[in-house]
Design a protein around this motif. Structure first.
Motif, PDB file in Angstrom:
ATOM      1  N   ARG A   3      58.104 -20.018  -2.343  1.00  0.00           N
ATOM      2  CA  ARG A   3      58.454 -18.838  -1.557  1.00  0.00           C
ATOM      3  C   ARG A   3      57.784 -18.838  -0.186  1.00  0.00           C
ATOM      4  NH1 ARG A   3      56.661 -15.070  -6.077  1.00  0.00           N
ATOM      5  NH2 ARG A   3      55.183 -14.568  -4.461  1.00  0.00           N
ATOM      6  N   ARG A   4      57.683 -19.977   0.438  1.00  0.00           N
ATOM      7  CA  ARG A   4      57.069 -20.035   1.761  1.00  0.00           C
ATOM      8  C   ARG A   4      58.061 -19.620   2.833  1.00  0.00           C
ATOM      9  NH1 ARG A   4      53.171 -25.257   1.220  1.00  0.00           N
ATOM     10  NH2 ARG A   4      51.574 -24.130   0.086  1.00  0.00           N
ATOM     11  N   THR A   5      57.600 -18.781   3.747  1.00  0.00           N
ATOM     12  CA  THR A   5      58.444 -18.333   4.849  1.00  0.00           C
ATOM     13  C   THR A   5      58.490 -19.411   5.926  1.00  0.00           C
ATOM     14  OG1 THR A   5      56.629 -17.309   6.063  1.00  0.00           O
ATOM     15  CG2 THR A   5      57.770 -15.931   4.414  1.00  0.00           C
ATOM     16  N   LEU A   6      59.425 -19.249   6.853  1.00  0.00           N
ATOM     17  CA  LEU A   6      59.522 -20.188   7.968  1.00  0.00           C
ATOM     18  C   LEU A   6      58.251 -20.156   8.812  1.00  0.00           C
ATOM     19  CD1 LEU A   6      61.186 -22.284   9.405  1.00  0.00           C
ATOM     20  CD2 LEU A   6      62.370 -20.445  10.613  1.00  0.00           C
ATOM     21  N   LEU A   7      57.636 -18.990   8.977  1.00  0.00           N
ATOM     22  CA  LEU A   7      56.391 -18.905   9.739  1.00  0.00           C
ATOM     23  C   LEU A   7      55.279 -19.676   9.043  1.00  0.00           C
ATOM     24  CD1 LEU A   7      54.796 -17.846  12.154  1.00  0.00           C
ATOM     25  CD2 LEU A   7      54.322 -15.782  10.821  1.00  0.00           C
ATOM     26  N   VAL A   8      55.194 -19.566   7.747  1.00  0.00           N
ATOM     27  CA  VAL A   8      54.176 -20.301   6.999  1.00  0.00           C
ATOM     28  C   VAL A   8      54.402 -21.811   7.156  1.00  0.00           C
ATOM     29  CG1 VAL A   8      53.303 -20.830   4.676  1.00  0.00           C
ATOM     30  CG2 VAL A   8      53.694 -18.454   5.358  1.00  0.00           C
ATOM     31  N   LEU A   9      55.636 -22.246   7.026  1.00  0.00           N
ATOM     32  CA  LEU A   9      55.947 -23.676   7.166  1.00  0.00           C
ATOM     33  C   LEU A   9      55.671 -24.170   8.580  1.00  0.00           C
ATOM     34  CD1 LEU A   9      59.246 -23.781   5.103  1.00  0.00           C
ATOM     35  CD2 LEU A   9      57.017 -24.671   4.411  1.00  0.00           C
ATOM     36  N   ALA A  10      56.073 -23.394   9.586  1.00  0.00           N
ATOM     37  CA  ALA A  10      55.839 -23.789  10.981  1.00  0.00           C
ATOM     38  C   ALA A  10      54.349 -23.845  11.284  1.00  0.00           C
ATOM     39  CB  ALA A  10      56.535 -22.812  11.926  1.00  0.00           C
ATOM     40  N   SER A  11      53.591 -22.912  10.757  1.00  0.00           N
ATOM     41  CA  SER A  11      52.141 -22.882  10.987  1.00  0.00           C
ATOM     42  C   SER A  11      51.452 -24.062  10.320  1.00  0.00           C
ATOM     43  CB  SER A  11      51.552 -21.572  10.461  1.00  0.00           C
ATOM     44  OG  SER A  11      52.093 -20.484  11.160  1.00  0.00           O
ATOM     45  N   ALA A  12      51.875 -24.377   9.118  1.00  0.00           N
ATOM     46  CA  ALA A  12      51.290 -25.503   8.389  1.00  0.00           C
ATOM     47  C   ALA A  12      51.590 -26.829   9.071  1.00  0.00           C
ATOM     48  CB  ALA A  12      51.809 -25.526   6.956  1.00  0.00           C
ATOM     49  N   SER A  13      52.742 -26.878   9.755  1.00  0.00           N
ATOM     50  CA  SER A  13      53.169 -28.120  10.413  1.00  0.00           C
ATOM     51  C   SER A  13      52.755 -28.205  11.866  1.00  0.00           C
ATOM     52  CB  SER A  13      54.692 -28.242  10.321  1.00  0.00           C
ATOM     53  OG  SER A  13      55.091 -28.236   8.975  1.00  0.00           O
ATOM     54  N   GLY A  14      52.158 -27.159  12.396  1.00  0.00           N
ATOM     55  CA  GLY A  14      51.700 -27.173  13.774  1.00  0.00           C
ATOM     56  C   GLY A  14      52.788 -27.036  14.817  1.00  0.00           C
ATOM     57  N   HIS A  15      53.892 -26.400  14.478  1.00  0.00           N
ATOM     58  CA  HIS A  15      55.000 -26.212  15.417  1.00  0.00           C
ATOM     59  C   HIS A  15      54.774 -24.930  16.225  1.00  0.00           C
ATOM     60  CE1 HIS A  15      57.475 -29.518  14.069  1.00  0.00           C
ATOM     61  NE2 HIS A  15      57.148 -29.190  12.822  1.00  0.00           N
ATOM     62  N   ALA A  16      53.895 -25.020  17.223  1.00  0.00           N
ATOM     63  CA  ALA A  16      53.509 -23.852  18.015  1.00  0.00           C
ATOM     64  C   ALA A  16      54.693 -23.149  18.679  1.00  0.00           C
ATOM     65  CB  ALA A  16      52.456 -24.242  19.046  1.00  0.00           C
ATOM     66  N   PRO A  17      55.659 -23.867  19.279  1.00  0.00           N
ATOM     67  CA  PRO A  17      56.788 -23.151  19.890  1.00  0.00           C
ATOM     68  C   PRO A  17      57.593 -22.336  18.869  1.00  0.00           C
ATOM     69  CG  PRO A  17      56.671 -25.379  20.747  1.00  0.00           C
ATOM     70  CD  PRO A  17      55.713 -25.295  19.596  1.00  0.00           C
ATOM     71  N   LEU A  18      57.772 -22.867  17.679  1.00  0.00           N
ATOM     72  CA  LEU A  18      58.483 -22.134  16.641  1.00  0.00           C
ATOM     73  C   LEU A  18      57.648 -20.950  16.170  1.00  0.00           C
ATOM     74  CD1 LEU A  18      60.893 -21.727  14.821  1.00  0.00           C
ATOM     75  CD2 LEU A  18      59.947 -23.458  13.271  1.00  0.00           C
ATOM     76  N   VAL A  19      56.346 -21.131  16.048  1.00  0.00           N
ATOM     77  CA  VAL A  19      55.456 -20.023  15.683  1.00  0.00           C
ATOM     78  C   VAL A  19      55.599 -18.907  16.714  1.00  0.00           C
ATOM     79  CG1 VAL A  19      53.043 -19.320  15.440  1.00  0.00           C
ATOM     80  CG2 VAL A  19      53.835 -21.429  14.359  1.00  0.00           C
ATOM     81  N   ASP A  20      55.587 -19.262  17.995  1.00  0.00           N
ATOM     82  CA  ASP A  20      55.755 -18.261  19.056  1.00  0.00           C
ATOM     83  C   ASP A  20      57.078 -17.520  18.915  1.00  0.00           C
ATOM     84  OD1 ASP A  20      53.319 -18.827  20.272  1.00  0.00           O
ATOM     85  OD2 ASP A  20      54.202 -20.237  21.704  1.00  0.00           O
ATOM     86  N   ALA A  21      58.151 -18.263  18.673  1.00  0.00           N
ATOM     87  CA  ALA A  21      59.473 -17.649  18.550  1.00  0.00           C
ATOM     88  C   ALA A  21      59.531 -16.699  17.352  1.00  0.00           C
ATOM     89  CB  ALA A  21      60.547 -18.728  18.422  1.00  0.00           C
TER      90      ALA A  21
END
Length: 79
Positions: A3-21
């Motif tokens: 049940r991981r959200t897209l924000l959790v996945l982006a944060s774990a992967s270091g995708h800063a632009p996606l985290v910002d969005a």
């Protein structure tokens, strides 16, 4: 299922632009997966200072605990 959200996945992967969005779109900063892990905890586990800073600036809760009773600060100390 985690049940991981897209924000959790982006944060774990270091995708800063996606985290910002996702933050701009008001993603739940404090969503927890089945193990209680948050975006902040996983960014801390990967030592991604850029993503950690973004999450903290946006108001991520540092007091949340995972299923083992650990906070993001505990994860940082374990590194």
């Amino acid at each position: 299922m985690t049940r991981r959200t897209l924000l959790v996945l982006a944060s774990a992967s270091g995708h800063a632009p996606l985290v910002d969005a996702l933050i701009a779109r008001r993603a739940d900063l404090n969503a927890q997966d089945a193990g209680g892990l948050t975006a902040l905890m996983l960014a801390t586990a990967s030592n991604d200072v850029s993503v950690i800073g973004r999450l903290l600036s946006a108001g991520a809760d540092t007091a949340l605990r995972d299923a083992w009773g650990e906070t993001a600060s505990d994860w940082a100390e374990a590194k």
